[in-house]
Scaffold this motif. Sequence first.
Motif, short mmCIF file in Angstrom:
data_model
loop_
_atom_site.label_atom_id
_atom_site.label_comp_id
_atom_site.label_asym_id
_atom_site.label_seq_id
_atom_site.Cartn_x
_atom_site.Cartn_y
_atom_site.Cartn_z
N ARG A 65 30.41 76.51 33.82
CA ARG A 65 30.20 75.22 34.48
C ARG A 65 31.54 74.70 35.01
NH1 ARG A 65 24.58 74.17 34.25
NH2 ARG A 65 23.86 75.55 32.62
N VAL A 66 31.45 73.78 35.96
CA VAL A 66 32.62 73.08 36.47
C VAL A 66 32.51 71.64 36.01
CG1 VAL A 66 33.89 72.40 38.53
CG2 VAL A 66 32.73 74.60 38.47
N TRP A 67 33.51 71.19 35.25
CA TRP A 67 33.50 69.84 34.68
C TRP A 67 34.70 69.04 35.14
CZ3 TRP A 67 32.60 70.11 28.66
CH2 TRP A 67 31.29 70.54 28.39
N LEU A 68 34.48 67.75 35.42
CA LEU A 68 35.56 66.76 35.47
C LEU A 68 35.64 66.18 34.08
CD1 LEU A 68 34.85 64.77 38.77
CD2 LEU A 68 36.75 66.33 38.33
N ASN A 98 33.18 57.44 38.65
CA ASN A 98 34.45 56.75 38.88
C ASN A 98 35.58 57.75 38.63
OD1 ASN A 98 36.70 55.12 39.00
ND2 ASN A 98 36.04 53.72 37.38
N LEU A 99 36.22 58.20 39.68
CA LEU A 99 37.26 59.23 39.55
C LEU A 99 38.43 58.78 38.68
CD1 LEU A 99 37.34 60.80 43.12
CD2 LEU A 99 36.21 61.65 41.06
N ALA A 100 38.66 57.47 38.56
CA ALA A 100 39.74 56.97 37.71
C ALA A 100 39.51 57.30 36.24
CB ALA A 100 39.89 55.46 37.90
N ASP A 101 38.28 57.61 35.86
CA ASP A 101 37.96 57.95 34.47
C ASP A 101 38.27 59.40 34.11
OD1 ASP A 101 37.01 55.37 34.18
OD2 ASP A 101 34.89 55.93 34.36
N TYR A 102 38.62 60.21 35.10
CA TYR A 102 38.78 61.65 34.87
C TYR A 102 40.15 62.12 35.33
CZ TYR A 102 33.83 61.08 34.26
OH TYR A 102 32.62 60.64 33.81
N LEU A 149 42.69 63.47 47.48
CA LEU A 149 42.99 62.34 46.60
C LEU A 149 43.85 62.76 45.42
CD1 LEU A 149 39.39 60.83 46.47
CD2 LEU A 149 41.28 60.15 47.98
N ALA A 150 43.58 63.93 44.87
CA ALA A 150 44.31 64.46 43.71
C ALA A 150 44.17 65.97 43.70
CB ALA A 150 43.76 63.87 42.41
N GLN A 151 45.11 66.62 43.05
CA GLN A 151 45.02 68.08 42.95
C GLN A 151 45.81 68.57 41.74
OE1 GLN A 151 46.52 69.41 46.74
NE2 GLN A 151 48.53 69.83 45.92
#
Length: 175
Positions: free
Chosen positions: A104-107, A149-153, A62-64
């Motif tokens: 940590r892994v953060w969006l 919601n991936l659109a927020d990140y 979706l994104a990268q």
Amino acid sequence: MVAATLVLGAGLYWFQPWKLWQDATVHEALPVASPSAAAPGPTRSPTTPAAVPSAPAGPQTLAQGTLISHEHTTTGTAKLIRLPDGSRTLRLENLDTSNGPDLRVWLTDAPVKEGAAGWSVFDDGKYVSLGKLKGNKGDQNYEIPADVNLADYSSVTIWCDRFDVSFGAAALATV
């Protein structure tokens, strides 16, 4: 002498300097389906026609973005991937960074900035933790909760929670 030993012990625990010389390499394959989405599929009798699949047959990126260095030299690629069952995963490929305490892994919704200006911006806005960094080298997957919601990140960071600093980050661009 006792006070000095206590201070030294606390400092060693807090900074964990030995991690700078320890690597943890992880080589995970891309999952076929999310572990939490592994529900049995619909059954069909021999007389029922096959259903038309609504999702792509394989994983879809979706994104990268490419990881850049912040507090520590960091390289690799971050990908947001939709699996055939509809679940989403953040995949880190060819990750190479330093080990450290409480990574940590953060969006996040923060813009990725180069240099020291980008070290501490990721906890200023909206972010979601996907868990502890599994290893500082290799390929690894992090399940994205269904309610995110991936659109927020717009970015991903390898975040040191202990010192509130980014080791490295990537801006995520739609593919």
